[in-house]
Design a protein around this motif. Structure first.
Motif, PDB file in Angstrom:
ATOM      1  N   GLU A  61      89.095  54.211  11.751  1.00  0.00           N
ATOM      2  CA  GLU A  61      88.274  55.696  12.069  1.00  0.00           C
ATOM      3  C   GLU A  61      88.368  56.680  10.953  1.00  0.00           C
ATOM      4  O   GLU A  61      88.843  56.521   9.974  1.00  0.00           O
ATOM      5  N   GLY A  62      87.485  57.549  11.302  1.00  0.00           N
ATOM      6  CA  GLY A  62      87.181  58.640  10.320  1.00  0.00           C
ATOM      7  C   GLY A  62      86.067  58.283   9.394  1.00  0.00           C
ATOM      8  O   GLY A  62      85.052  57.329   9.664  1.00  0.00           O
ATOM      9  N   ARG A  63      85.609  59.234   8.481  1.00  0.00           N
ATOM     10  CA  ARG A  63      84.636  59.043   7.449  1.00  0.00           C
ATOM     11  C   ARG A  63      85.217  59.353   6.139  1.00  0.00           C
ATOM     12  O   ARG A  63      85.898  60.332   5.908  1.00  0.00           O
ATOM     13  N   VAL A  64      84.622  58.416   5.005  1.00  0.00           N
ATOM     14  CA  VAL A  64      84.971  58.746   3.690  1.00  0.00           C
ATOM     15  C   VAL A  64      83.738  58.369   2.729  1.00  0.00           C
ATOM     16  O   VAL A  64      82.998  57.438   3.491  1.00  0.00           O
ATOM     17  N   ASP A  65      83.331  59.122   1.908  1.00  0.00           N
ATOM     18  CA  ASP A  65      82.382  58.707   0.827  1.00  0.00           C
ATOM     19  C   ASP A  65      83.181  57.726  -0.346  1.00  0.00           C
ATOM     20  O   ASP A  65      84.236  58.378  -0.719  1.00  0.00           O
ATOM     21  N   LEU A  66      82.810  56.596  -0.580  1.00  0.00           N
ATOM     22  CA  LEU A  66      83.394  55.734  -1.717  1.00  0.00           C
ATOM     23  C   LEU A  66      82.262  55.949  -2.950  1.00  0.00           C
ATOM     24  O   LEU A  66      81.134  55.787  -2.690  1.00  0.00           O
ATOM     25  N   ILE A  67      82.908  56.617  -4.163  1.00  0.00           N
ATOM     26  CA  ILE A  67      82.050  56.648  -5.025  1.00  0.00           C
ATOM     27  C   ILE A  67      82.528  55.813  -6.265  1.00  0.00           C
ATOM     28  O   ILE A  67      83.679  55.810  -6.714  1.00  0.00           O
ATOM     29  N   VAL A  68      81.655  54.864  -6.510  1.00  0.00           N
ATOM     30  CA  VAL A  68      81.993  53.636  -7.499  1.00  0.00           C
ATOM     31  C   VAL A  68      80.868  53.414  -8.448  1.00  0.00           C
ATOM     32  O   VAL A  68      79.851  53.163  -7.824  1.00  0.00           O
ATOM     33  N   ASN A  69      80.956  53.331  -9.640  1.00  0.00           N
ATOM     34  CA  ASN A  69      79.830  53.043 -10.522  1.00  0.00           C
ATOM     35  C   ASN A  69      78.603  53.971 -10.315  1.00  0.00           C
ATOM     36  O   ASN A  69      77.594  53.507 -10.415  1.00  0.00           O
ATOM     37  N   ASP A  70      79.105  55.199 -10.076  1.00  0.00           N
ATOM     38  CA  ASP A  70      78.029  56.446 -10.009  1.00  0.00           C
ATOM     39  C   ASP A  70      77.236  56.103  -8.729  1.00  0.00           C
ATOM     40  O   ASP A  70      76.127  56.766  -8.593  1.00  0.00           O
ATOM     41  N   GLU A  71      77.653  55.451  -7.819  1.00  0.00           N
ATOM     42  CA  GLU A  71      76.914  55.141  -6.592  1.00  0.00           C
ATOM     43  C   GLU A  71      77.816  55.622  -5.462  1.00  0.00           C
ATOM     44  O   GLU A  71      79.137  55.524  -5.254  1.00  0.00           O
ATOM     45  N   THR A  72      77.379  56.740  -4.657  1.00  0.00           N
ATOM     46  CA  THR A  72      78.029  56.937  -3.330  1.00  0.00           C
ATOM     47  C   THR A  72      77.685  56.214  -2.011  1.00  0.00           C
ATOM     48  O   THR A  72      76.611  55.988  -1.790  1.00  0.00           O
ATOM     49  N   VAL A  73      78.756  55.661  -1.444  1.00  0.00           N
ATOM     50  CA  VAL A  73      78.599  54.962  -0.098  1.00  0.00           C
ATOM     51  C   VAL A  73      79.405  55.577   0.903  1.00  0.00           C
ATOM     52  O   VAL A  73      80.404  55.852   0.949  1.00  0.00           O
TER      53      VAL A  73
END
Length: 109
Positions: A61-73
């Motif tokens: 549950e919830g929301r999160v932005d994963l930032i990896v290798n200059d990409e935001t998911v």
């Protein structure tokens, strides 16, 4: 983590440990470990980090932005994610987050 009740196959809730960032270390096997994350507050200022383990995760549950290798998911409930070992990354929690992760090789962090 200790495994109680005389079984090497079960870790009871009272035998698990908590970390400083909202992680709950659930179980550790020979080659991987599992943890549950629960964070209520946003963390927009969390710096990038690199770890010597691979992470596979699932947002409950919830929301999160994963930032990896200059990409935001952007991740939401039902999404799975992968962070390769030794890869700079960070998580920006935008809504109270509950997620489960498996790390390989095993870690207590």
């Amino acid at each position: 983590m200790t495994q109680n009740e005389g079984s090497r196959y079960k870790v009871s809730r009272g035998s698990t440990t908590h970390g400083p960032e909202g992680e709950h270390h659930l179980v550790r096997g020979e080659g991987s470990s599992m943890r549950l994350w629960h964070r209520e507050e946003p963390n927009a200022d969390k710096p990038m980090s690199t770890h010597p383990y691979e992470t596979l995760g699932y947002v409950i549950e919830g929301r999160v932005d994963l930032i990896v290798n200059d990409e935001t998911v952007s991740l939401q409930p039902g999404d799975s994610y992968h962070v390769p070992r030794n890869t700079p990354h960070t998580f920006r929690i935008t809504e109270t987050l509950t997620a489960v992760e498996v790390n390989t090789p095993a870690t207590d962090r």
